[in-house]
Design an enzyme around this catalytic site. Structure first.
Site, short mmCIF file in Angstrom:
data_model
loop_
_atom_site.label_atom_id
_atom_site.label_comp_id
_atom_site.label_asym_id
_atom_site.label_seq_id
_atom_site.Cartn_x
_atom_site.Cartn_y
_atom_site.Cartn_z
N LYS A 35 1.00 -1.16 0.17
CA LYS A 35 0.03 -0.06 -0.03
C LYS A 35 0.77 1.38 0.05
O LYS A 35 0.70 2.20 -0.68
CB LYS A 35 -0.88 0.17 1.29
CG LYS A 35 -1.89 1.24 1.25
CD LYS A 35 -2.81 1.13 2.45
CE LYS A 35 -3.88 0.07 2.39
NZ LYS A 35 -4.73 -0.24 3.56
N THR A 86 -11.30 -0.88 12.89
CA THR A 86 -12.09 -1.63 13.91
C THR A 86 -13.02 -2.49 13.72
O THR A 86 -14.31 -2.06 13.97
CB THR A 86 -12.39 -0.66 15.07
OG1 THR A 86 -13.33 0.32 14.34
CG2 THR A 86 -11.13 0.33 15.61
N THR A 122 -13.19 4.39 14.83
CA THR A 122 -14.28 4.32 15.86
C THR A 122 -14.23 3.21 16.58
O THR A 122 -14.05 2.13 16.33
CB THR A 122 -15.61 3.89 14.70
OG1 THR A 122 -15.69 5.11 13.80
CG2 THR A 122 -16.97 3.95 15.65
N ARG A 154 -18.81 10.64 5.09
CA ARG A 154 -19.45 10.00 3.93
C ARG A 154 -18.61 9.49 2.86
O ARG A 154 -18.18 10.25 2.40
CB ARG A 154 -20.79 10.62 3.65
CG ARG A 154 -21.61 11.18 4.70
CD ARG A 154 -22.94 12.34 3.85
NE ARG A 154 -21.99 13.31 3.47
CZ ARG A 154 -22.65 14.25 2.88
NH1 ARG A 154 -23.73 13.95 2.14
NH2 ARG A 154 -22.02 15.00 2.41
N GLU A 155 -18.79 8.29 2.62
CA GLU A 155 -18.00 7.90 1.66
C GLU A 155 -18.45 8.36 0.39
O GLU A 155 -19.74 8.55 0.11
CB GLU A 155 -18.07 6.29 1.39
CG GLU A 155 -17.34 5.57 2.52
CD GLU A 155 -16.84 4.19 2.53
OE1 GLU A 155 -16.61 3.59 1.07
OE2 GLU A 155 -16.87 3.55 3.35
N ASN A 211 -24.48 7.30 14.43
CA ASN A 211 -24.50 6.08 13.35
C ASN A 211 -25.60 5.45 13.31
O ASN A 211 -26.29 4.96 12.43
CB ASN A 211 -23.24 5.27 13.10
CG ASN A 211 -22.07 6.11 12.39
OD1 ASN A 211 -22.18 7.01 11.68
ND2 ASN A 211 -20.87 5.53 12.13
N PHE A 252 -31.41 10.71 5.11
CA PHE A 252 -31.47 9.27 4.99
C PHE A 252 -33.02 8.76 5.25
O PHE A 252 -33.38 7.81 5.84
CB PHE A 252 -30.97 9.15 6.62
CG PHE A 252 -29.38 9.27 6.34
CD1 PHE A 252 -28.54 8.08 6.33
CD2 PHE A 252 -28.55 10.38 6.56
CE1 PHE A 252 -27.18 8.12 6.24
CE2 PHE A 252 -27.31 10.48 6.68
CZ PHE A 252 -26.61 9.51 5.96
N HIS A 254 -34.54 7.53 2.40
CA HIS A 254 -34.70 7.03 1.10
C HIS A 254 -35.00 5.47 1.04
O HIS A 254 -33.81 4.83 1.70
CB HIS A 254 -33.44 7.49 0.19
CG HIS A 254 -33.11 9.02 0.20
ND1 HIS A 254 -33.84 9.51 -0.59
CD2 HIS A 254 -32.20 9.72 0.77
CE1 HIS A 254 -33.61 10.92 -0.35
NE2 HIS A 254 -32.58 11.09 0.40
N CYS A 263 -19.40 1.58 7.97
CA CYS A 263 -19.62 1.99 9.40
C CYS A 263 -20.92 1.66 10.21
O CYS A 263 -21.05 0.98 11.18
CB CYS A 263 -19.80 3.52 9.27
SG CYS A 263 -18.30 4.40 8.91
#
Length: 434
Positions: A35, A86, A122, A154-155, A211, A252, A254, A263
């Site tokens: 990486k 995590t 997290t 947020r991805e 979350n 959120f 939808h 997450c």
């Protein structure tokens, strides 16, 4: 300021690049040699819009670098961030903190002068206490403070979220650590971003509570969608009707095939386990986890129903396999439940995703991946929209109809309008709409 970022995964790489863009000098450290090698060549191991250019510009500017051995960076750092994974621990659902504690052990032997050790990963309530114990036991003489600074990225929109956040949460009672954290985030003062200082345990819980609440909101509207189907209502109008209430909000709400990603699944499960251990079960979140798991498993049944209950020998065109658009993340994606169920029922699955096919190929045996949406649809009995990538929002529906054996679409993201689809001659199934 000088920053060492331990971990070059999603959170570590985005945070490191953004801190560097603020003008800090950042070294991102990782034990994965391949990486680091890729990053040094300018190759980004994850897909996040804008990240490749952000990393490149800050490397050129001398503010961002990468290292396999973090000793030098940690010794020189004003702040060392722990941004390692995590994941859910196998067997019990608790967060696996082995990488966090290993990072704490390494940091303990290297810090020089007053250093702020920041948990960006997290972690469950009380993890900061254990990190502090590890470092103090190894280095009784060290000057340091352990701080909780959870991420709310947020991805697909992570850079924007980091640079223009709703809030920054910092868990520490140490005055020197507070000053360091203020200086790190000082560029956000231009946007008047609120920085909320709390106790460390409170900060750790804020992340899980946030979350869990959002996951619960998604699960709520998915259950409303099922009710809408049963009584002839429209879930999108229901969502708009309640979302206009400022106490609820529209985000959120939808309806879809259930939440996934890096997450929500692991954090809701970890919160449930933490609460049970504390003797205060969180029944709403326990139910959220159960309902969401069941929902993802049920989606293949909707595809089967669209083909009169028989998938044997049928070909399913699947558009989208990642858990959401603008990412290549496959963690807990609904496709990981939907595809095996389709295959087990005797169907052939041919799929296309703009960014996720490389990762998906490692996880979804038996899927034929195609080069584009129309290639995936050609010769199929039904097309299923599973991820709402932008390029699936304006498909050439006449072409789709010609490529399919029969005009059947199962839209699990409510991208299209039922009346329009029926007018075009499609047998159309969506979520929570008549």
């Amino acid at each position: 300021m000088r920053v060492a970022m331990i971990g070059t995964g999603y959170v570590g790489l985005v945070s490191g690049a953004c801190f560097a863009d603020f003008g800090h000098v950042v070294t991102c450290v990782d034990k994965d040699a391949s990486k680091i090698e890729r990053l040094e060549k300018g190759e980004i191991p994850i897909f996040e819009p804008g990240l490749e250019d952000l990393v490149a510009s800050n490397v050129r500017g001398g503010r961002l670098s990468f290292a396999l051995d973090g000793a030098e960076a940690i010794r020189a750092a004003d702040a060392v961030f722990i941004a390692v994974g995590t994941p859910s621990r196998r067997g019990d659902g608790h967060a696996d903190l082995s990488y966090v504690y290993a990072a704490a052990e390494e940091i303990a032997g290297l810090i020089e002068g007053f250093t702020v050790v920041v948990t960006k990963s997290t972690v469950p309530v009380g993890t900061g206490d254990e990190i502090e114990r590890i470092i103090r036991e190894r280095r009784p003489d060290a000057e340091f403070a352990v701080v909780s600074n959870p991420e709310f990225l947020r991805e697909g929109a992570a850079i924007e979220d980091f640079k223009r956040p709703d809030r920054v949460v910092v868990g520490t009672d140490d005055a020197r650590a507070q000053q360091v954290m203020r200086e790190l985030y000082r560029p956000l003062n231009l946007n008047e971003t609120p920085i909320l200082f709390t106790g460390r345990r409170t900060s750790e819980l804020i992340k899980y509570a946030a979350n869990a609440f959002l996951a619960m909101k998604i699960t709520f509207i998915n259950e409303m969608a099922d009710l809408c189907e049963a009584v002839g209502a429209d879930v999108q109008q229901v969502a708009r009707g309640i979302g206009l209430d400022n106490r609820i909000g529209s985000k959120f709400l939808h309806a879809g095939p259930g939440y996934g990603g890096s997450c929500f699944p692991k954090d809701t499960l970890a919160l449930v386990r933490t609460a049970v251990d504390a003797g205060t079960p969180v029944r709403l979140i326990e139910t959220t986890v159960e309902v969401n798991d069941a929902r993802k498993k049920a989606m293949a049944g909707r595809v089967s129903s669209a083909l009169d209950g028989d998938l044997k020998g049928r070909t399913v065109a699947l558009l989208g396999v990642t858990f959401k658009p603008n990412t290549d993340d496959m963690r807990d994606a609904p496709s990981l439940d939907v595809v095996p169920a389709l295959l087990a029922a005797g169907a052939t699955v041919q799929a296309y995703d703009p960014e996720g096919m490389h990762e998906a190929a490692k996880l979804l045996d038996g899927v034929v991946f195609r080069d584009g949406p129309y290639d995936a649809v050609e010769g199929a009995d039904v097309v299923v929209i599973l991820t709402e990538w932008d390029q699936f929002r304006a498909l050439d529906l006449d072409r789709i109809k010609l490529l399919l054996k029969q005009p059947v679409m199962v839209d699990l993201r409510n991208v299209y309008r039922p009346d329009d689809m029926r007018a075009r001659g499609f047998r159309y199934t969506s979520i929570g709409r008549a």
